[in-house]
Design a protein around this motif. Structure first.
Motif, PDB file in Angstrom:
ATOM      1  N   MET A   1       0.837  -1.200   0.000  1.00 40.20           N
ATOM      2  CA  MET A   1       0.000   0.000   0.000  1.00 40.20           C
ATOM      3  C   MET A   1       0.871   1.248   0.000  1.00 40.20           C
ATOM      4  O   MET A   1       1.802   1.319   0.791  1.00 40.20           O
ATOM      5  N   PRO A   2       0.584   2.226  -0.889  1.00 38.92           N
ATOM      6  CA  PRO A   2       1.401   3.452  -0.826  1.00 38.92           C
ATOM      7  C   PRO A   2       1.149   4.181   0.485  1.00 38.92           C
ATOM      8  O   PRO A   2       0.066   4.072   1.063  1.00 38.92           O
ATOM      9  N   GLY A   3       2.150   4.928   0.933  1.00 38.81           N
ATOM     10  CA  GLY A   3       1.977   5.707   2.162  1.00 38.81           C
ATOM     11  C   GLY A   3       1.107   6.920   1.896  1.00 38.81           C
ATOM     12  O   GLY A   3       0.684   7.177   0.769  1.00 38.81           O
ATOM     13  N   LYS A   4       0.856   7.660   2.951  1.00 39.44           N
ATOM     14  CA  LYS A   4      -0.012   8.841   2.826  1.00 39.44           C
ATOM     15  C   LYS A   4       0.536   9.997   3.664  1.00 39.44           C
ATOM     16  O   LYS A   4       0.967   9.811   4.803  1.00 39.44           O
ATOM     17  N   ILE A   5       0.481  11.181   3.073  1.00 39.05           N
ATOM     18  CA  ILE A   5       0.936  12.395   3.759  1.00 39.05           C
ATOM     19  C   ILE A   5      -0.256  13.346   3.833  1.00 39.05           C
ATOM     20  O   ILE A   5      -1.178  13.227   3.027  1.00 39.05           O
ATOM     21  N   ARG A   6      -0.231  14.269   4.793  1.00 40.31           N
ATOM     22  CA  ARG A   6      -1.357  15.200   4.851  1.00 40.31           C
ATOM     23  C   ARG A   6      -0.885  16.634   4.851  1.00 40.31           C
ATOM     24  O   ARG A   6       0.214  16.964   5.304  1.00 40.31           O
ATOM     25  N   PHE A   7      -1.767  17.484   4.325  1.00 38.56           N
ATOM     26  CA  PHE A   7      -1.604  18.931   4.438  1.00 38.56           C
ATOM     27  C   PHE A   7      -2.792  19.371   5.286  1.00 38.56           C
ATOM     28  O   PHE A   7      -3.935  19.043   4.965  1.00 38.56           O
ATOM     29  N   ALA A   8      -2.516  20.075   6.422  1.00 36.92           N
ATOM     30  CA  ALA A   8      -3.561  20.222   7.433  1.00 36.92           C
ATOM     31  C   ALA A   8      -3.739  21.669   7.892  1.00 36.92           C
ATOM     32  O   ALA A   8      -3.488  22.002   9.047  1.00 36.92           O
ATOM     33  N   PRO A   9      -4.173  22.551   7.002  1.00 36.51           N
ATOM     34  CA  PRO A   9      -4.335  23.954   7.424  1.00 36.51           C
ATOM     35  C   PRO A   9      -5.559  24.153   8.322  1.00 36.51           C
ATOM     36  O   PRO A   9      -6.531  23.406   8.235  1.00 36.51           O
ATOM     37  N   SER A  10      -5.481  25.156   9.185  1.00 31.85           N
ATOM     38  CA  SER A  10      -6.627  25.539  10.012  1.00 31.85           C
ATOM     39  C   SER A  10      -7.331  26.701   9.313  1.00 31.85           C
ATOM     40  O   SER A  10      -6.679  27.686   8.971  1.00 31.85           O
ATOM     41  N   PRO A  11      -8.641  26.613   9.123  1.00 29.85           N
ATOM     42  CA  PRO A  11      -9.341  27.682   8.383  1.00 29.85           C
ATOM     43  C   PRO A  11      -9.672  28.877   9.272  1.00 29.85           C
ATOM     44  O   PRO A  11     -10.822  29.226   9.481  1.00 29.85           O
ATOM     45  N   THR A  12      -8.616  29.501   9.793  1.00 28.66           N
ATOM     46  CA  THR A  12      -8.815  30.664  10.659  1.00 28.66           C
ATOM     47  C   THR A  12      -8.373  31.941   9.935  1.00 28.66           C
ATOM     48  O   THR A  12      -8.252  32.995  10.540  1.00 28.66           O
ATOM     49  N   GLY A  13      -8.101  31.812   8.665  1.00 27.46           N
ATOM     50  CA  GLY A  13      -7.700  32.942   7.833  1.00 27.46           C
ATOM     51  C   GLY A  13      -7.448  32.375   6.441  1.00 27.46           C
ATOM     52  O   GLY A  13      -7.540  31.158   6.251  1.00 27.46           O
ATOM     53  N   TYR A  14      -7.127  33.260   5.485  1.00 25.21           N
ATOM     54  CA  TYR A  14      -6.791  32.760   4.148  1.00 25.21           C
ATOM     55  C   TYR A  14      -5.349  32.243   4.138  1.00 25.21           C
ATOM     56  O   TYR A  14      -4.542  32.607   4.997  1.00 25.21           O
ATOM     57  N   LEU A  15      -5.038  31.371   3.184  1.00 27.30           N
ATOM     58  CA  LEU A  15      -3.679  30.819   3.114  1.00 27.30           C
ATOM     59  C   LEU A  15      -2.662  31.935   2.877  1.00 27.30           C
ATOM     60  O   LEU A  15      -2.910  32.868   2.112  1.00 27.30           O
ATOM     61  N   HIS A  16      -1.500  31.818   3.542  1.00 26.43           N
ATOM     62  CA  HIS A  16      -0.441  32.810   3.379  1.00 26.43           C
ATOM     63  C   HIS A  16       0.867  32.102   2.988  1.00 26.43           C
ATOM     64  O   HIS A  16       0.882  30.878   2.771  1.00 26.43           O
ATOM     65  N   GLU A  17       1.944  32.882   2.939  1.00 22.98           N
ATOM     66  CA  GLU A  17       3.218  32.317   2.472  1.00 22.98           C
ATOM     67  C   GLU A  17       3.693  31.127   3.317  1.00 22.98           C
ATOM     68  O   GLU A  17       4.313  30.203   2.807  1.00 22.98           O
ATOM     69  N   GLY A  18       3.403  31.169   4.614  1.00 22.15           N
ATOM     70  CA  GLY A  18       3.808  30.049   5.475  1.00 22.15           C
ATOM     71  C   GLY A  18       3.131  28.754   5.044  1.00 22.15           C
ATOM     72  O   GLY A  18       3.759  27.690   4.997  1.00 22.15           O
ATOM     73  N   HIS A  19       1.857  28.848   4.684  1.00 19.28           N
ATOM     74  CA  HIS A  19       1.148  27.665   4.200  1.00 19.28           C
ATOM     75  C   HIS A  19       1.744  27.188   2.880  1.00 19.28           C
ATOM     76  O   HIS A  19       1.871  25.991   2.641  1.00 19.28           O
ATOM     77  N   LEU A  20       2.075  28.155   2.035  1.00 19.22           N
ATOM     78  CA  LEU A  20       2.606  27.768   0.721  1.00 19.22           C
ATOM     79  C   LEU A  20       3.927  27.015   0.883  1.00 19.22           C
ATOM     80  O   LEU A  20       4.169  26.013   0.210  1.00 19.22           O
ATOM     81  N   LEU A  21       4.757  27.489   1.794  1.00 17.76           N
ATOM     82  CA  LEU A  21       6.024  26.784   2.023  1.00 17.76           C
ATOM     83  C   LEU A  21       5.747  25.349   2.495  1.00 17.76           C
ATOM     84  O   LEU A  21       6.348  24.387   2.006  1.00 17.76           O
ATOM     85  N   SER A  22       4.832  25.211   3.433  1.00 15.05           N
ATOM     86  CA  SER A  22       4.464  23.872   3.923  1.00 15.05           C
ATOM     87  C   SER A  22       3.948  23.006   2.786  1.00 15.05           C
ATOM     88  O   SER A  22       4.317  21.835   2.663  1.00 15.05           O
ATOM     89  N   ALA A  23       3.090  23.588   1.970  1.00 14.43           N
ATOM     90  CA  ALA A  23       2.512  22.818   0.859  1.00 14.43           C
ATOM     91  C   ALA A  23       3.612  22.367  -0.096  1.00 14.43           C
ATOM     92  O   ALA A  23       3.611  21.221  -0.568  1.00 14.43           O
ATOM     93  N   LEU A  24       4.588  23.245  -0.361  1.00 14.45           N
ATOM     94  CA  LEU A  24       5.689  22.849  -1.250  1.00 14.45           C
ATOM     95  C   LEU A  24       6.415  21.634  -0.681  1.00 14.45           C
ATOM     96  O   LEU A  24       6.733  20.689  -1.407  1.00 14.45           O
ATOM     97  N   TYR A  25       6.672  21.658   0.608  1.00 17.11           N
ATOM     98  CA  TYR A  25       7.333  20.509   1.237  1.00 17.11           C
ATOM     99  C   TYR A  25       6.464  19.252   1.158  1.00 17.11           C
ATOM    100  O   TYR A  25       6.948  18.163   0.861  1.00 17.11           O
ATOM    101  N   VAL A  26       5.199  19.412   1.457  1.00 13.66           N
ATOM    102  CA  VAL A  26       4.310  18.238   1.489  1.00 13.66           C
ATOM    103  C   VAL A  26       4.212  17.618   0.089  1.00 13.66           C
ATOM    104  O   VAL A  26       4.374  16.411  -0.080  1.00 13.66           O
ATOM    105  N   TRP A  27       3.989  18.472  -0.920  1.00 10.67           N
ATOM    106  CA  TRP A  27       3.823  17.917  -2.266  1.00 10.67           C
ATOM    107  C   TRP A  27       5.160  17.388  -2.815  1.00 10.67           C
ATOM    108  O   TRP A  27       5.182  16.386  -3.530  1.00 10.67           O
TER     109      TRP A  27
END
Ligand code: GLU
Length: 287
Positions: free
Chosen positions: A1-27
């Motif tokens: 079975m392939p493994g699984k990773i998650r991207f887990a933002p909290s919807p307490t504001g719109y996405l910002h650069e910090g989220h984008l950096l995390s997303a780059l790492y996750v993807w």
């Protein structure tokens, strides 16, 4: 079975650069290790989550070109959290805590990082009126947890000394981040956790909680560096409030944003096993 990773933002504001950096790492990690990607909307704090921000996360990820395989939202998972709480209660690993914020601050020491280390006052309390507001605390085992981070190396941490018994449900009956994230990482079969190093401190306590919930195999961890300002300081609230959609409206493209974020995070080849080149190759293949 392939493994699984998650991207887990909290919807307490719109996405910002910090989220984008995390997303780059996750993807990038997903690409490198051939993992499925799960989007988890972490809206456990209902007092701060907003529907517009939830929709904003989906829209912004689509605009940026980050596709995912599955999605969940914590507010729809109450039954799963209740069942997990019951599992802890059956092992007598939970107790109600009636301490006020003021008491917590005055009666407990602080760790090196400034965190309150709860000394278990309510654990020792014989009875308590459960009709008065209280939170529920998880009894942390008093032992050192040895764990490994792919970028930062080995850690040997005892959560009893880092924070003591910690809340899993708050006095407004909301599940806490620590609890919801552990239940979800188990239930959603997450094998790889890639997230910012500001959360690194939570890892040992999350491992302890996941073990109490019955997970035997640990996820693989990588905590990535954060974006800092020109003086190497954490970004201010104002800078973090600047959203990616404001950039989009100003005509900035996803590619320009990727470049800007990598530059601001000082990403270099030596930074981590999955740093700049992987991120760039991922972006080129997928936009
Ligand atoms: N929801 C958290 C955040 O937005 C991420 C939690 C995690 O990755 O464990 O910072």
């Amino acid at each position: 079975m392939p493994g699984k990773i998650r991207f887990a933002p909290s919807p307490t504001g719109y996405l910002h650069e910090g989220h984008l950096l995390s997303a780059l790492y996750v993807w990038a990690a997903a690409k490198k290790w051939n993992l499925k990607i799960h989007l988890r909307i972490e809206d456990h704090d209902q007092s701060r989550a907003r529907p517009a921000y939830i929709e904003g996360i989906r829209e912004d990820l689509a605009w940026l070109g980050f596709h995912y395989d599955s999605e969940s939202i914590q507010s729809a998972r109450g039954e799963v959290y209740k069942a997990a709480l019951q599992k802890l209660e059956e092992q007598s690993l939970v107790y109600p805590c009636f301490c006020s914020r003021k008491q917590l601050q005055e009666e407990n020491p602080r760790s090196e990082t400034g965190e309150i280390v709860y000394q278990g006052k309510c654990f020792r309390r014989e009875t308590g009126d459960t009709n008065t507001p209280h939170n529920l605390r998880f009894i942390v085992p008093d032992k050192t947890i040895d764990w490994h981070d792919l970028r930062l190396g080995d850690f040997h941490e005892n959560p009893k000394q880092q924070c003591g018994d910690f809340p899993i449900r708050d006095r407004d009956n909301q599940w806490t981040y620590q609890f919801a994230v552990c239940v979800d990482d188990i239930d959603e079969n997450i094998t790889h956790i890639v997230r910012g190093e500001d959360i690194r401190n939570s890892t040992a306590r999350q491992i302890a909680l996941m073990e109490a919930l019955g997970r035997t195999e640990r996820p693989i961890y990588l905590h990535h560096p954060l974006i800092v300002d020109a003086n190497n300081k954490k970004l201010s609230k104002r800078e973090l409030a600047h959203s990616l959609r404001q950039d989009k409206e100003a005509g900035i493209t996803p590619e320009m944003l990727f470049g800007r974020v990598c530059y601001k995070a000082h990403l270099t080849m030596s930074d981590s096993p999955i740093a700049l080149m992987d991120a760039i190759s991922m972006v080129m293949n997928h936009i």
